[in-house]
Enzyme design. Sequence first.
Site, PDB file in Angstrom:
ATOM      1  N   CYS A  96     -13.595 -15.267  -8.817  1.00  0.00           N
ATOM      2  CA  CYS A  96     -14.934 -16.057  -9.075  1.00  0.00           C
ATOM      3  C   CYS A  96     -16.148 -15.725  -8.370  1.00  0.00           C
ATOM      4  O   CYS A  96     -17.299 -16.003  -9.074  1.00  0.00           O
ATOM      5  CB  CYS A  96     -14.286 -17.468  -9.346  1.00  0.00           C
ATOM      6  SG  CYS A  96     -12.790 -17.851  -9.848  1.00  0.00           S
ATOM      7  N   ASP A  97     -15.923 -16.160  -7.285  1.00  0.00           N
ATOM      8  CA  ASP A  97     -17.250 -16.285  -6.404  1.00  0.00           C
ATOM      9  C   ASP A  97     -17.603 -15.112  -5.504  1.00  0.00           C
ATOM     10  O   ASP A  97     -18.617 -15.254  -4.944  1.00  0.00           O
ATOM     11  CB  ASP A  97     -17.045 -17.654  -5.533  1.00  0.00           C
ATOM     12  CG  ASP A  97     -16.737 -18.827  -6.409  1.00  0.00           C
ATOM     13  OD1 ASP A  97     -17.304 -18.830  -7.491  1.00  0.00           O
ATOM     14  OD2 ASP A  97     -16.073 -19.651  -6.105  1.00  0.00           O
ATOM     15  N   CYS A 124     -11.450 -19.266  -4.643  1.00  0.00           N
ATOM     16  CA  CYS A 124     -11.360 -18.247  -5.863  1.00  0.00           C
ATOM     17  C   CYS A 124     -12.228 -17.020  -5.362  1.00  0.00           C
ATOM     18  O   CYS A 124     -13.358 -16.856  -5.887  1.00  0.00           O
ATOM     19  CB  CYS A 124     -11.450 -18.835  -7.209  1.00  0.00           C
ATOM     20  SG  CYS A 124     -11.634 -17.318  -8.309  1.00  0.00           S
TER      21      CYS A 124
END
Length: 328
Positions: free
Chosen positions: A140-141, A137
């Site tokens: 997200c990261d 992701c």
Amino acid sequence: MANIKRERMVIIGSGPAGFAAAVYAARAQLNPVMIAGDTLGGQLGLTHDIENYPGVFGGVSGTDLVERFKEQAEHFGTRIVYDLVHSVDFSTGTPFTVKTTDTTYLADSVIVTIGANPRKLNVPGEDTGVGRGVSYCGTCDGFFFRGKEIVVVGGGDSAIEEALFLTKFATKVEIIHRRDSLRAGVALQKRAFDNPKISFIWNSVVESIDAAADGVVSGVKLKNLVTGEVTDKPTQGVFIFIGHTPNSAVFGGQLATNDAGYVITDDLYRTNIDGVFAAGEIQDEQWRQVATSVGQGVSAAMSAIHWLQAREGSLQALDTEEAAPAAQ
Ligand code: NAP
């Protein structure tokens, strides 16, 4: 003793298909329960900019859109439960049994919109590298990879879209693809080819993900499928976007699926179980767009509404504007 609730409709999943179904079912006075799982919005909640959903563009994130979906669904009467479905029993006919952590729902109808999860490479070092340099992701990261050099695995729309997004953080993004041409659409391809931070490693697969003594990802072992040559490629991040696996295991074989595990539906989004419908990525291997999932969710809800009406033999309790076929 387990909490038992009797419902007219249970919607499993909280992605675009689930919310679309919820809005229509709620407006049809079915007072649906949505069992949202552990990530509200499903994969949409993990998506950065949305620019191909009609009427929504210009800096709208997946989480923004999920919030709007939620507000609308709740406004019309959907009850959202933040819980996971652990098992179902569709074998008895109505009411169907849907069990979550602490509640057993007995539902007249069920709409399954439980989506799909990112597929893994299944190579050594992948599982232990999650949270230490391996990610599925970018939204997200990506932030954790500011100023770093990373690789992206895959050649489809997801890989290219995420690679483009990751150039906001990383200094260099190398896309590892097992063939010498991309599966992604031409518009995305062009953007990737034009991006000076992106380069490609063609005809290659990741054989393992390597880590330093502290467990943090340090590189990947690559095999060139044309020459057979194996090389070590140092990298600080490995983002994997190689497709998805449908979340159909929880149905324990009660819903008919294809060989890849996608639930089979007819053109009214009916599954093999009378009264159980499915929409979105759990049954759509092909398109997987927010817009297509929304359309499928609406169709499944309308099929379920009609199915319930026919079963109850009365239209009075339902919102005929949504429930009846469009009057010409
Ligand atoms: P996908 O289209 O199935 O692409 C998966 C990619 O990963 C392919 O390039 C495939 O290679 C590669 N791959 C699969 N298994 C692999 C393995 N074990 N090792 C190495 N590479 C592997 O999946 P996706 O990119 O997630 O897209 C799924 C669907 O969502 C598509 O229909 C796509 O159009 C849609 N989508 C659309 C958008 C958008 O329109 N903005 C964004 C994201 C996704 P091969 O090419 O050799 O098979």
